[in-house]
Write a protein that holds these residues in place. Structure first.
Motif, mmCIF file in Angstrom:
data_model
loop_
_atom_site.group_PDB
_atom_site.id
_atom_site.type_symbol
_atom_site.label_atom_id
_atom_site.label_comp_id
_atom_site.label_asym_id
_atom_site.label_seq_id
_atom_site.Cartn_x
_atom_site.Cartn_y
_atom_site.Cartn_z
ATOM 1 N N SER A 296 28.575 64.810 14.996
ATOM 2 C CA SER A 296 28.891 65.928 14.103
ATOM 3 C C SER A 296 29.785 65.530 12.940
ATOM 4 O O SER A 296 30.062 66.365 12.074
ATOM 5 N N SER A 297 30.252 64.287 12.879
ATOM 6 C CA SER A 297 31.153 63.880 11.790
ATOM 7 C C SER A 297 30.390 63.364 10.574
ATOM 8 O O SER A 297 31.010 62.921 9.617
ATOM 9 N N ASN A 314 38.157 59.443 12.038
ATOM 10 C CA ASN A 314 37.720 60.066 13.278
ATOM 11 C C ASN A 314 36.192 60.158 13.361
ATOM 12 O O ASN A 314 35.510 60.401 12.372
ATOM 13 N N THR A 316 33.330 62.296 15.537
ATOM 14 C CA THR A 316 33.242 63.481 16.393
ATOM 15 C C THR A 316 31.815 63.697 16.859
ATOM 16 O O THR A 316 30.852 63.426 16.134
ATOM 17 N N GLY A 341 39.161 58.420 23.236
ATOM 18 C CA GLY A 341 38.402 59.627 22.983
ATOM 19 C C GLY A 341 39.012 60.817 23.711
ATOM 20 O O GLY A 341 39.615 60.670 24.779
ATOM 21 N N TRP A 343 38.334 65.344 24.429
ATOM 22 C CA TRP A 343 37.407 66.471 24.320
ATOM 23 C C TRP A 343 38.184 67.763 24.234
ATOM 24 O O TRP A 343 39.126 68.001 25.003
ATOM 25 N N VAL A 347 34.031 69.654 21.357
ATOM 26 C CA VAL A 347 33.982 68.541 20.423
ATOM 27 C C VAL A 347 34.690 67.342 21.058
ATOM 28 O O VAL A 347 35.831 67.461 21.523
ATOM 29 N N THR A 349 36.233 63.723 20.277
ATOM 30 C CA THR A 349 36.762 63.012 19.113
ATOM 31 C C THR A 349 37.215 61.619 19.515
ATOM 32 O O THR A 349 37.967 61.452 20.482
ATOM 33 N N SER A 351 39.344 58.449 18.089
ATOM 34 C CA SER A 351 40.339 58.166 17.058
ATOM 35 C C SER A 351 41.291 57.096 17.563
ATOM 36 O O SER A 351 41.284 56.740 18.747
#
Length: 847
Positions: A296-297, A314, A316, A341, A343, A347, A349, A351
């Motif tokens: 989704s990023s 990031n 995602t 990671g 959640w 979502v 993520t 980072s």
């Protein structure tokens, strides 16, 4: 209808009696239609069943009939009607020709027939067809009947006489929705959970799909009840497939019901109508929906490249059907150290700041009770690259005051770097990997600052090593007999040649010529020298006084330059006295440095001695000074004179004029370019001995020389001779000329070379070399702009085209080779046909 009211009243009365005796059971029946256990039925439950099924049978529902009619000609008087439990519909016929004896065709679709009432217990119907005329029903005429949109059947008629009637009976199929009719679930109402994961759309979280054996091609109304007693509102769904124990799946979409880790047990109730509910129910468990993981990023962002110890942008992933608590979870594997990671809110993520370099393929895994989905990517972590720069000087040795030094920067991990040069910490130069300076001193410090654009570069901007002390200190005195070596590249200023003790030997300014490594020797004779002209014995009229100092200069590339010859005040005073004492030759008198002229000896005896110059070679006189002054290079009690020389050899200073009886042949040799691009050559001699002729030669590269012309010399003369020649086939750009003096005995002496630069006024030119040629040759075209489709022609002197070539020219220099033409001896013309205005050139072929 009265019978129906009486029957309903009887049923209600029976139920009231049952309530009085079995009230609790009846209340449960009417309140919830709850499911029955499979234990043996008691007498009271049998009464309840009687009650419930009686109630269910009392439900009635309108059934709407429609038909598609296809009556061909001679069947126009046909009609039909439907009869059911509640009565009959009106007769249906051709509305335009009912019973009027007409016999035209009638075809129509979705004809409204009428509505009748039916129930689960009263479900018997018939269709009556009648022919109203004497010709009988046409055998191909049909009626296709529908009830509530469900196909009942297609009916024809075999009547052959007037008013004959034919009746067919039918019952409504289960797919015609009748309230209160049982769905007829399989005999065992307990169903096991389906294995595996669902594949279709599913609700978020641990939602469930339910597998129910049902009748095929039937519409059902479902409700769901969880362990806590919550009930959904009903929804309708149509089951398709073959008749029998067909399984279908439905999603509860009730994710809030299922919290915790144990799959919920639910109850399902259904009937074949989308209105009332019956009490038939079944118990079953669900299977979990398959989770999803979607980037989704942004497209391509699952792959990231960064530097070690630098945070990544990031990444995602959107997830569905997971709650990230057992037995549902989202995890990631393969990340570099420092990156993790997490959640939240559907979502996931990725980072962090990687602390290790390398390529790290990772996998994100979403799980839901054994159902999984994955997404992958790669994080590339590049190591840090220390940026640095080093500089070096060219030349690196034999650098003298005034030498043009070029500094070159060599970057490491610079990417496409930018440069800032510094001289003594102040910014100089341009954004270039090189920097040149011809005014360095022994206190100059040169450095370079480089700013890197390389990925993961550290330490930028980086500062180079420093270069200093490559130039000696300024001289404080004139040398005696000594030698000095200096690099004299193009662009240098006045290069000061200093001996080992730091004393000045000579100075040279090369202009645009690269002389390379140059050795300069100074000879201190102690006093002025009286020289005798060659072949004049001791005749005092042929005696000339020269300065008590001479020079020999030997460059790598013997090209023209400016020459500054230094001497002490005492040496100048001594020459003034010596020249005045040669009374038999008053033309050599010197009263000041402005009277000085320079003789250049070229031969095999360049050793600082005048006496052996007559044995080999010759001498040319350079009379016009470029300048003179005192304190050369800041040295007190000293003087200098400057001359332009076409080349280097041995040099002397004296005061004689062109009429002075010196062993001098050449007094001047020069070249200039006129407005047409022709080169005008001029030279003069003060005297000639046994001189036969002069040969003028031209070169592009100082390697290959071509004869321009030959002129006769003066033979033997002591008077000044002037010569001139115009080269109408001059080369464009920079070219070189030299003069060859040939004696009657075949001996020769070469003077020069000198250089000249000729550019056409339009900036376009054409030359050919070698010229003359024996075979192959190259045409060089200089163009100020790009030209497509120009024609280059070679013709003879009559204009006949020998060969031609289509060429495309770029802005700048273009070289075109011609070979294997097998040209005969003679003169040819080369011209170009294009928008360029370029003068034709001559080509001479000698074999």
């Amino acid at each position: 209808m009265n019978n129906f009211i009486f029957f309903l009243t009887k049923i209600i009365f029976v139920c009231i009696l049952l309530i009085l005796k079995f009230g609790k059971i009846l209340v449960n029946c009417l309140r919830s239609k709850s499911y029955f256990s499979l234990k043996p039925l008691s007498i009271s439950k049998i009464f309840v069943l009687i009650c419930l099924f009686s109630v269910e049978d009392s439900f009635a529902q309108n059934v709407t009939f429609t038909a598609n009619i296809n009556w061909p000609s001679w069947s126009g008087e046909n009609r039909f009607m439907i009869t059911g439990p509640s009565g009959s519909t009106a007769w249906v016929c051709n509305p335009a020709q009912c019973y009027n004896g007409a016999n035209t065709a009638y075809t129509a679709t979705n004809v409204a027939v009428g509505a009748l009432t039916a129930s689960c217990a009263a479900n018997a119907f018939s269709i009556t067809r009648q022919e109203r005329h004497g010709d009988g029903w046409n055998g191909s005429g049909t009626i296709t009947l529908f009830a509530n949109g469900v196909l009942i059947g297609t009916y024809g008629c075999t009547c052959t006489s007037a008013n004959c009637t034919q009746v067919s009976s039918f019952t409504l199929p289960s797919s015609v929705f009748i309230s209160g009719c049982s769905i007829g679930l399989e005999s065992n109402p307990l169903f096991t959970a389906a294995s595996g994961c669902s594949n279709g759309s599913a609700s978020l979280g641990p939602g469930a799909y339910y597998d129910i054996p049902v009748a095929a091609n039937t519409r059902y109304n479902f409700s769901w009840t969880n362990n806590s007693g919550g009930t959904t509102s009903g929804f309708c769904a149509t089951v398709t497939g073959s008749t029998g124990a067909t399984s279908t799946s439905f999603n509860t979409n009730q994710t809030d019901w299922f919290s915790g880790t144990t799959p919920a047990t639910v109850r399902v109730s259904a009937n074949r109508a989308c209105s009332a509910w019956n009490t038939t129910s079944a118990v079953m468990t669900y299977r979990h929906s398959a989770p999803t993981v979607t980037l989704s990023s942004g497209a391509g962002t699952n792959n990231r490249t960064t530097c070690i110890n630098s945070a990544i942008s990031n990444i995602t992933f959107a997830t569905t059907n997971v709650v990230n608590s057992a037995p549902s979870s989202v995890t990631v594997s393969g990340l570099p150290a420092g990156v993790s990671g997490s959640w939240s809110a559907n979502v996931f993520t990725i980072s962090g700041t990687p602390t290790a370099s390398g390529s790290f393929p990772y996998t994100v895994t979403a799980s839901n009770n054994g159902c999984t989905a994955t997404a992958t990517g790669t994080i590339t972590v590049n190591p840090n690259l220390p940026a640095s720069v080093s500089i070096a000087a060219t030349p690196g040795t034999n650098v003298c005051i005034g030498t043009n030094v070029t500094f070159t920067a060599t970057p490491t991990n610079g990417g496409t770097p930018t440069y800032q040069w510094k001289l003594n910490m102040s910014n100089v130069g341009t954004n270039s990997p090189t920097y040149s300076n011809n005014a360095l001193t022994n206190t100059s410090v040169v450095t370079c600052e480089m700013t890197s654009t390389a990925t993961c570069a550290t330490g930028s901007p980086a500062t180079s090593n420093s270069i200093s002390g490559i130039v000696p200190s300024a001289p404080t005195a004139i040398s005696g007999t000594a030698s000095a070596v200096c690099q004299v590249p193009a662009g240098s200023g006045w290069v000061r040649f200093l001996d080992g003790s730091g004393k000045l030997v000579v100075s040279i300014n090369p202009g645009l010529n690269n002389l390379g490594l140059v050795t300069a020797d100074a000879y201190d004779h102690g006093a002025s020298v009286l020289t005798q002209a060659c072949n004049t014995g001791t005749n005092p009229e042929w005696t000339t006084a020269v300065l008590g100092r001479s020079w020999r200069i030997t460059p790598t590339n013997n090209l023209g330059a400016s020459l500054e010859l230094p001497f002490e005040d005492g040496e100048m005073s001594d020459l003034v006295t010596a020249s005045s004492n040669t009374s038999s030759n008053p033309r050599d008198n010197v009263t000041s440095r402005g009277d000085l002229k320079m003789s250049r000896y070229s031969g095999g005896n360049q050793n600082g001695s005048w006496s052996d110059n007559c044995a080999d070679g010759g001498t040319s006189l350079i009379g016009g000074q470029l300048g003179n002054g005192t304190s050369p290079a800041g040295i007190a009690t000293s003087q200098y004179v400057q001359f332009a020389t076409p080349g280097f050899s041995e040099f002397w200073l004296h005061g004689n004029t062109t009429a002075s009886p010196l062993p001098i042949t050449l007094t001047n040799f020069g070249a200039s370019c006129d407005e047409k691009g022709d080169v005008a050559l001029n030279w003069s001699t003060a005297s000639e001995q046994n001189a036969s002729h002069f040969v003028i030669e031209r070169s592009r590269d100082l390697v290959t020389w071509n004869v321009v012309s030959t002129l006769p010399a003066g033979g033997n003369t002591t008077t000044e001779q002037l010569y001139a020649l115009t080269d109408v086939d001059a080369l464009g750009g920079v070219s070189y000329y030299r003069l060859v003096q040939v004696d009657f005995d075949g001996e020769s002496e070469i003077y020069g070379p000198i250089s000249v630069t000729c550019e056409s006024t339009e900036g376009n030119s054409m030359t050919v070399f070698p010229n003359p040629t024996k075979a192959d040759f190259t045409v060089e075209i200089t163009s100020t702009s790009s030209v497509t489709g120009a024609t280059l022609q070679l013709t003879d002197l009559t204009g006949k085209v020998i060969t031609s070539r289509q060429v495309d020219l770029v802005a700048g220099n273009n070289q075109l080779l011609f070979s294997d033409l097998d040209l005969q001896m003679g003169t040819y013309i080369i011209r170009i046909q294009s928008e360029l205005e370029i003068r034709p050139v001559k080509l001479v072929v000698n074999r």
